[in-house]
Design a protein around this motif. Structure first.
Motif, PDB file in Angstrom:
ATOM      1  N   GLN A 210      23.283  43.637  42.134  1.00  0.00           N
ATOM      2  CA  GLN A 210      24.167  44.798  42.019  1.00  0.00           C
ATOM      3  C   GLN A 210      25.231  44.571  40.950  1.00  0.00           C
ATOM      4  OE1 GLN A 210      26.174  45.785  45.687  1.00  0.00           O
ATOM      5  NE2 GLN A 210      26.717  47.843  45.006  1.00  0.00           N
ATOM      6  N   SER A 211      25.639  45.664  40.278  1.00  0.00           N
ATOM      7  CA  SER A 211      26.647  45.595  39.220  1.00  0.00           C
ATOM      8  C   SER A 211      27.764  46.592  39.479  1.00  0.00           C
ATOM      9  CB  SER A 211      26.027  45.916  37.852  1.00  0.00           C
ATOM     10  OG  SER A 211      24.989  45.049  37.521  1.00  0.00           O
ATOM     11  N   THR A 212      28.931  46.306  38.935  1.00  0.00           N
ATOM     12  CA  THR A 212      29.989  47.310  38.889  1.00  0.00           C
ATOM     13  C   THR A 212      29.701  48.236  37.710  1.00  0.00           C
ATOM     14  OG1 THR A 212      31.427  46.105  37.348  1.00  0.00           O
ATOM     15  CG2 THR A 212      31.645  45.583  39.692  1.00  0.00           C
ATOM     16  N   ALA A 213      30.341  49.383  37.695  1.00  0.00           N
ATOM     17  CA  ALA A 213      30.293  50.235  36.508  1.00  0.00           C
ATOM     18  C   ALA A 213      31.170  49.600  35.428  1.00  0.00           C
ATOM     19  CB  ALA A 213      30.799  51.626  36.851  1.00  0.00           C
ATOM     20  N   MET A 214      30.932  49.963  34.178  1.00  0.00           N
ATOM     21  CA  MET A 214      31.836  49.534  33.117  1.00  0.00           C
ATOM     22  C   MET A 214      33.214  50.116  33.419  1.00  0.00           C
ATOM     23  SD  MET A 214      31.893  47.725  30.276  1.00  0.00           S
ATOM     24  CE  MET A 214      30.217  47.662  29.618  1.00  0.00           C
ATOM     25  N   HIS A 215      34.258  49.286  33.350  1.00  0.00           N
ATOM     26  CA  HIS A 215      35.598  49.748  33.706  1.00  0.00           C
ATOM     27  C   HIS A 215      36.643  48.997  32.889  1.00  0.00           C
ATOM     28  CE1 HIS A 215      34.657  46.293  36.313  1.00  0.00           C
ATOM     29  NE2 HIS A 215      35.959  46.020  36.271  1.00  0.00           N
ATOM     30  N   THR A 216      37.830  49.585  32.776  1.00  0.00           N
ATOM     31  CA  THR A 216      38.909  49.009  31.975  1.00  0.00           C
ATOM     32  C   THR A 216      40.072  48.591  32.860  1.00  0.00           C
ATOM     33  OG1 THR A 216      38.346  50.404  30.076  1.00  0.00           O
ATOM     34  CG2 THR A 216      40.544  49.415  30.093  1.00  0.00           C
ATOM     35  N   HIS A 217      40.470  47.341  32.731  1.00  0.00           N
ATOM     36  CA  HIS A 217      41.698  46.856  33.360  1.00  0.00           C
ATOM     37  C   HIS A 217      42.826  47.050  32.349  1.00  0.00           C
ATOM     38  CE1 HIS A 217      39.823  44.936  36.864  1.00  0.00           C
ATOM     39  NE2 HIS A 217      38.856  44.545  36.043  1.00  0.00           N
ATOM     40  N   VAL A 218      43.785  47.911  32.672  1.00  0.00           N
ATOM     41  CA  VAL A 218      44.861  48.202  31.724  1.00  0.00           C
ATOM     42  C   VAL A 218      46.015  47.209  31.843  1.00  0.00           C
ATOM     43  CG1 VAL A 218      44.296  50.652  31.668  1.00  0.00           C
ATOM     44  CG2 VAL A 218      45.992  49.825  33.307  1.00  0.00           C
ATOM     45  N   PHE A 219      46.001  46.409  32.900  1.00  0.00           N
ATOM     46  CA  PHE A 219      47.055  45.418  33.111  1.00  0.00           C
ATOM     47  C   PHE A 219      46.493  44.003  32.991  1.00  0.00           C
ATOM     48  CE2 PHE A 219      48.260  49.086  35.748  1.00  0.00           C
ATOM     49  CZ  PHE A 219      49.554  49.330  35.298  1.00  0.00           C
ATOM     50  N   ALA A 220      47.348  43.074  32.610  1.00  0.00           N
ATOM     51  CA  ALA A 220      46.991  41.660  32.732  1.00  0.00           C
ATOM     52  C   ALA A 220      46.840  41.341  34.212  1.00  0.00           C
ATOM     53  CB  ALA A 220      48.075  40.790  32.105  1.00  0.00           C
ATOM     54  N   GLY A 221      46.128  40.277  34.526  1.00  0.00           N
ATOM     55  CA  GLY A 221      45.952  39.947  35.935  1.00  0.00           C
ATOM     56  C   GLY A 221      45.012  38.786  36.130  1.00  0.00           C
ATOM     57  N   LEU A 222      44.485  38.683  37.334  1.00  0.00           N
ATOM     58  CA  LEU A 222      43.603  37.564  37.640  1.00  0.00           C
ATOM     59  C   LEU A 222      42.550  37.981  38.650  1.00  0.00           C
ATOM     60  CD1 LEU A 222      44.830  36.307  40.623  1.00  0.00           C
ATOM     61  CD2 LEU A 222      46.666  35.789  39.036  1.00  0.00           C
ATOM     62  N   SER A 223      41.408  37.297  38.561  1.00  0.00           N
ATOM     63  CA  SER A 223      40.308  37.506  39.499  1.00  0.00           C
ATOM     64  C   SER A 223      40.166  36.262  40.364  1.00  0.00           C
ATOM     65  CB  SER A 223      39.000  37.770  38.750  1.00  0.00           C
ATOM     66  OG  SER A 223      39.075  38.981  38.023  1.00  0.00           O
ATOM     67  N   ILE A 224      39.952  36.480  41.660  1.00  0.00           N
ATOM     68  CA  ILE A 224      39.845  35.388  42.623  1.00  0.00           C
ATOM     69  C   ILE A 224      38.517  35.518  43.357  1.00  0.00           C
ATOM     70  CG2 ILE A 224      40.845  34.341  44.684  1.00  0.00           C
ATOM     71  CD1 ILE A 224      43.537  35.626  43.781  1.00  0.00           C
ATOM     72  N   ALA A 225      37.708  34.471  43.322  1.00  0.00           N
ATOM     73  CA  ALA A 225      36.419  34.482  44.010  1.00  0.00           C
ATOM     74  C   ALA A 225      36.624  34.189  45.495  1.00  0.00           C
ATOM     75  CB  ALA A 225      35.479  33.455  43.394  1.00  0.00           C
ATOM     76  N   LEU A 226      36.285  35.161  46.342  1.00  0.00           N
ATOM     77  CA  LEU A 226      36.374  34.961  47.792  1.00  0.00           C
ATOM     78  C   LEU A 226      35.179  34.175  48.317  1.00  0.00           C
ATOM     79  CD1 LEU A 226      37.522  38.523  48.914  1.00  0.00           C
ATOM     80  CD2 LEU A 226      38.944  36.478  48.701  1.00  0.00           C
ATOM     81  N   THR A 227      34.087  34.222  47.570  1.00  0.00           N
ATOM     82  CA  THR A 227      32.884  33.451  47.893  1.00  0.00           C
ATOM     83  C   THR A 227      32.417  32.760  46.621  1.00  0.00           C
ATOM     84  OG1 THR A 227      31.381  35.278  47.358  1.00  0.00           O
ATOM     85  CG2 THR A 227      32.176  35.146  49.641  1.00  0.00           C
TER      86      THR A 227
END
Length: 228
Positions: free
Chosen positions: A160-177
Motif C-alpha cells: 500500500q502507498s500514500t498519495a503524493m502529498h506536500t508537507h509545508v512545515f519542517a518536521g520529523l517522521s517516527i516509525a512506530l513499527t
C-alpha cells in the motif's frame, strides 16, 4: 572492620525512598538528569528523548521547561503525579500522541506489567511554514493539531502507498513499527528504499512533496510531526 560492618547494616535498613528525599516536587531534576530519559536527536528546533520506564519503576521528579509532544510505542498503565495537581491514573495506547504545555514538574510511575516506551519531543523553536500553496495538500485528518504542531498517523499494509502529498512545515517522521518502505520524492530519482527499525526518527528540514510505499511483508505504522 567492625565500624564498616555497622555502617553497612545501617545503610541496609534505610528505605530507598529515604535516599532520594532530596528529589521532590520542590527540588526536581532537569530532564537530562533523569535516568530513564536518553537523548535521541537535537537541533535548533527540537530536542528528543527516548524514554523507557520498566514495569514497577518510577521516574524522578523532573521539570519540563518546553512544550512537548509524546509518542508512545506500546500500551502502558501509569500513575502520573504532578507538583500542581492531584495524582491521576493514565492509560496509554500504542501510537498515541499527546501534547503538553510547559512549564510543569511531574513524575511517572509505571503501574502496569509492560514497559512504558515513548519519545518525548521538546519543541524549542518554530521553523514556520516553508511553502504557502502546496501542490498536493494533505487530505488526511491530523490526530493532533494546535498552534505548535500538526501530527498525522500513517498506516500502510504491504504493497500500500500514500498519495503524493506536500508537507509545508519542517518536521520529523517516527516509525512506530519496523518496516521496509520506498519514498518517491518529487523531482528526485530514483526512489529511496529504507529499512527502518522501530523508533527510527527522520528529520525533515523543509517542505517536501513525496509518497510513501510499504514494500515490506508486514504492516508499517508511523507518526509524522509537523512543526508550525
Amino acid at each position: 572492620m567492625k565500624i564498616l560492618l555497622v555502617t553497612l547494616c545501617v545503610l541496609a535498613t534505610i528505605h530507598p525512598a529515604t535516599l532520594s528525599q532530596s528529589n521532590s516536587p520542590q527540588s526536581p531534576v532537569e530532564i537530562s538528569g533523569e535516568a530513564h530519559h536518553h537523548p535521541k536527536l537535537e537541533n535548533e528546533f527540537v530536542r528528543i528523548w527516548d524514554v523507557t520506564v520498566p514495569a514497577g519503576e518510577a521516574t524522578l521528579w523532573h521539570v519540563h521547561r518546553n512544550d512537548n509532544v509524546v509518542v508512545t510505542f506500546a500500551d502502558a498503565n501509569l500513575r502520573l503525579e504532578s507538583a500542581t495537581a492531584a495524582p491521576a491514573e493514565a492509560q496509554w495506547k500504542f501510537g498515541e500522541v499527546r501534547f503538553a504545555k510547559a512549564t510543569y514538574v511531574h513524575r511517572a510511575i509505571n503501574t502496569g506489567a509492560t514497559p512504558f516506551h515513548n519519545l518525548t519531543i521538546e519543541l524549542l523553536k518554530s521553523p514556520g511554514p516553508q511553502e504557502q500553496s502546496p501542490k498536493y495538500p494533505i487530505t488526511r485528518t491530523p490526530v493532533l493539531e494546535n498552534e505548535r504542531v500538526r501530527v498525522f498517523r500513517v498506516t500502510l499494509e504491504p504493497g500500500q502507498s500514500t498519495a503524493m502529498h506536500t508537507h509545508v512545515f519542517a518536521g520529523l517522521s517516527i516509525a512506530l513499527t519496523s518496516g521496509e518502505i520506498e519514498i518517491t520524492t518529487e523531482g528526485k530519482k530514483p526512489a529511496d528504499k529504507l529499512s527502518l527499525p522501530l523508533g527510527d526518527v527522520r528529520w525533515r528540514a523543509g517542505a517536501v512533496t513525496h509518497s510513501v510505499k510499504n514494500v515490506g511483508k508486514t504492516r508499517f505504522e508511523a507518526v509524522d510531526v509537523e512543526l508550525k
